[in-house]
Scaffold this motif. Sequence first.
Motif, mmCIF file in Angstrom:
data_model
loop_
_atom_site.group_PDB
_atom_site.id
_atom_site.type_symbol
_atom_site.label_atom_id
_atom_site.label_comp_id
_atom_site.label_asym_id
_atom_site.label_seq_id
_atom_site.Cartn_x
_atom_site.Cartn_y
_atom_site.Cartn_z
ATOM 1 N N MET A 258 82.412 -10.535 59.694
ATOM 2 C CA MET A 258 82.201 -10.869 61.101
ATOM 3 C C MET A 258 82.570 -12.322 61.394
ATOM 4 S SD MET A 258 78.671 -8.991 62.244
ATOM 5 C CE MET A 258 78.516 -7.215 62.260
ATOM 6 N N TRP A 264 86.113 -9.771 64.023
ATOM 7 C CA TRP A 264 85.144 -9.827 65.120
ATOM 8 C C TRP A 264 85.737 -9.225 66.386
ATOM 9 C CZ3 TRP A 264 80.225 -10.146 65.777
ATOM 10 C CH2 TRP A 264 79.669 -10.609 66.970
ATOM 11 N N ARG A 268 84.326 -5.846 68.478
ATOM 12 C CA ARG A 268 84.024 -5.879 69.917
ATOM 13 C C ARG A 268 84.848 -4.837 70.669
ATOM 14 N NH1 ARG A 268 84.612 -11.712 72.240
ATOM 15 N NH2 ARG A 268 83.838 -10.616 74.063
#
Length: 500
Positions: A258, A264, A268
């Motif tokens: 992450m 990341w 998302r």
Amino acid sequence: MRPAPDETLVMPVPSLLARWLPDEPVIVTGATTALGKPVDLAALALPTGGERIRNLRIGHSVRVPLAIRLVAGDVLHLPFTGGEVELLSHPHAGLVRVEAADAPPLTATLDDDTARPVSIGAARRTARTSQRRTSARHLRLKALESALDRHIATAMAAPTHSDAQAVTLALYTPRWRGPAASTVNLFNRSLPIPVDDSHPEDLSAAEIETCAARIAYLPIDRLVMSGCDPSMRRLLEAIHRRRPIETDLLWHSSFLQMGEPADWGLLRMWLDAASTGHIRRIGVVKRGLDGFLRSLGFNATFVQNRIAVDPATVRPTTARDAAGIWLSGSSHYRKLPYATLLALSELRHVTVSGAGFDNRALALIEELGLSAGDISPEPLAPEDLKAALRKTAITLSITTSECLPMLPLESLAEGVPCLIGPSCHLFRDHPDLRAAYVADRPGQPHYLAGKIRDALAATDELFPKLTTYMSAWNEASIASVDALLCGHPPRSTANRGVLV
């Protein structure tokens, strides 16, 4: 069927996947004799499955007053030879066979970016058709279609061990070795996207649409997206435009990753897909991440990796004093082999083989004067990895990066014990195996040398315990997959958290 004298036949060519996929219809929009006289389509006899279409609109500006729709098995008889037949070409259309009494048969593709009528001579190909068929783009798409057909046929013929698996197809990316190995072992029916080792982001829009057209109409009730690149999100959207198949996500990344901007961003992106209803449930292969996602309001569950072999049939390796370090990527910043290589410098009788090493690791092997077996700078393909594992006595997968990489399971399936790091789930519930095969101090070479020495000596004693452990492990894995596929959504998702 052969044409009669003074007759031309028009026949759709069935797909290799006719058992599962509806064939694209062939639409005849006109026909002209060799003397240029139009044929009245309304006067032609329709085959059994044929259908007349009136006022067919093609794009925004072309309207055909009458056309004939044919499907696989239909044969349209045209009362001439040497003329031309006009067919509708459009994205994802299949093949048509045109056979005249006095000419060799012609098989032509009808796919094109834009729907349009295409004239094909009964006795010869037109220049336009020939040029289109030999274009690089067209050849790539036809190769993709053929490969997809083969892979889908194999996947749909695979036996399944549960009703949920029987109606599920998992999509994965071969380039990502660990997630690919995980997917093909967890799910009975899986499909590689791309179909080769190329990068998924190299898929063109046309290739994504081609894949979507093949997948959307398979006899499945659920998809599992096990490849998480942006191209897979685009593929999912293209599939859902054709058919809203219930879709789950299998997320292979870890807490540690992450911290990487690219990882990341992907997380998302897929959580956004879940928030908008495109993803029903999220399976994670790193224990604990499911609880984090549930705390944000997402429907998430832990899925336990496994290797689809019967542990009772596995026999211990006959190799001695040979260690393997097998990396599939990120060896220069996450899965660091340097402490393990330093540990091996204390065990001069042990030969080291491995793959996926960066230049620093290769230089360290040479500088330390290690006894080197087969060394590859590149990660190994699955079949090559199996063969390489069988030449070693122990696998060294000592890292803090992974909660459960596939490598320890792949190694055990080949009869080779594996030394792992403290963040791995494996053996946490078995004191004897944990004591032997978990290195709690992965950054201390002298400590690791002792663990490697002891693990090599314990193989004969502990191998029966390893196979018994893996039998129970596999049963739990199968149950976790069924929980992913059969689980129900949370009662309320109104208060989902937002990741920024």
